[in-house]
Motif scaffolding. Structure first.
Motif, PDB file in Angstrom:
ATOM      1  N   LEU A  21      -5.713   0.794 -10.646  1.00 33.66           N
ATOM      2  CA  LEU A  21      -6.273   0.591  -9.038  1.00 33.66           C
ATOM      3  C   LEU A  21      -7.160   1.662  -8.519  1.00 33.66           C
ATOM      4  N   LYS A  24     -10.349   1.376 -10.173  1.00 31.31           N
ATOM      5  CA  LYS A  24     -11.373   0.285  -9.979  1.00 31.31           C
ATOM      6  C   LYS A  24     -11.683   0.626  -8.563  1.00 31.31           C
ATOM      7  N   ALA A  25     -10.922   1.356  -7.512  1.00 37.44           N
ATOM      8  CA  ALA A  25     -11.178   1.514  -6.214  1.00 37.44           C
ATOM      9  C   ALA A  25     -12.380   2.439  -6.344  1.00 37.44           C
ATOM     10  N   LYS A  26     -12.430   3.608  -7.097  1.00 39.65           N
ATOM     11  CA  LYS A  26     -13.534   4.312  -7.364  1.00 39.65           C
ATOM     12  C   LYS A  26     -14.824   3.741  -7.830  1.00 39.65           C
ATOM     13  N   GLN A  27     -14.864   2.748  -8.673  1.00 40.95           N
ATOM     14  CA  GLN A  27     -15.862   1.936  -9.099  1.00 40.95           C
ATOM     15  C   GLN A  27     -16.478   1.056  -8.005  1.00 40.95           C
ATOM     16  N   ASN A  28     -15.742   0.540  -7.204  1.00 33.18           N
ATOM     17  CA  ASN A  28     -15.915  -0.224  -6.061  1.00 33.18           C
ATOM     18  C   ASN A  28     -16.319   0.650  -4.721  1.00 33.18           C
ATOM     19  N   ARG A  30     -14.528   2.268  -2.745  1.00 34.61           N
ATOM     20  CA  ARG A  30     -13.634   1.999  -1.833  1.00 34.61           C
ATOM     21  C   ARG A  30     -12.265   2.740  -1.846  1.00 34.61           C
ATOM     22  N   LEU A  32      -8.285   3.300  -2.216  1.00 36.01           N
ATOM     23  CA  LEU A  32      -7.024   2.721  -2.967  1.00 36.01           C
ATOM     24  C   LEU A  32      -6.554   1.592  -1.914  1.00 36.01           C
ATOM     25  N   LYS A  34      -8.239  -0.203   0.576  1.00 33.08           N
ATOM     26  CA  LYS A  34      -8.849  -1.108   0.646  1.00 33.08           C
ATOM     27  C   LYS A  34      -9.115  -1.963  -0.800  1.00 33.08           C
ATOM     28  N   GLU A  35      -8.950  -1.202  -1.925  1.00 26.53           N
ATOM     29  CA  GLU A  35      -9.016  -1.894  -3.010  1.00 26.53           C
ATOM     30  C   GLU A  35      -7.752  -2.831  -3.107  1.00 26.53           C
ATOM     31  N   SER A  38      -8.241  -5.858  -0.748  1.00 29.47           N
ATOM     32  CA  SER A  38      -9.237  -6.655  -1.217  1.00 29.47           C
ATOM     33  C   SER A  38      -8.593  -7.605  -2.358  1.00 29.47           C
ATOM     34  N   ARG A  39      -7.842  -7.000  -3.252  1.00 31.26           N
ATOM     35  CA  ARG A  39      -7.204  -7.763  -4.410  1.00 31.26           C
ATOM     36  C   ARG A  39      -6.327  -8.775  -3.883  1.00 31.26           C
TER      37      ARG A  39
END
Length: 55
Positions: A21, A24-28, A30, A32, A34-35, A38-39
């Motif tokens: 997670l 993915k947060a870094k890729q998006n 945002r 952790l 907020k990731e 969002s999910r």
């Protein structure tokens, strides 16, 4: 969904899940938090849509 008052919730995550997670947060671009939100939102929206289709 409308932005509602926010509450703090503590969640225990497995190390691997937290790492995935966080990546993915870094890729998006945002946080952790907020990731995760969002999910969860996407998952709940899909679930509600599936329930509508089954009704």
């Amino acid at each position: 969904m409308l932005e509602a008052e926010k509450k703090v919730v503590g969640v225990r995550l497995e190390d691997l899940m937290r790492t995935v997670l966080a990546n993915k947060a870094k890729q998006n671009d945002r946080s952790l938090s907020k990731e995760i939100v969002s999910r969860l939102r996407k998952s709940l929206e899909q679930e509600m849509e599936n329930e509508k289709q089954q009704a």
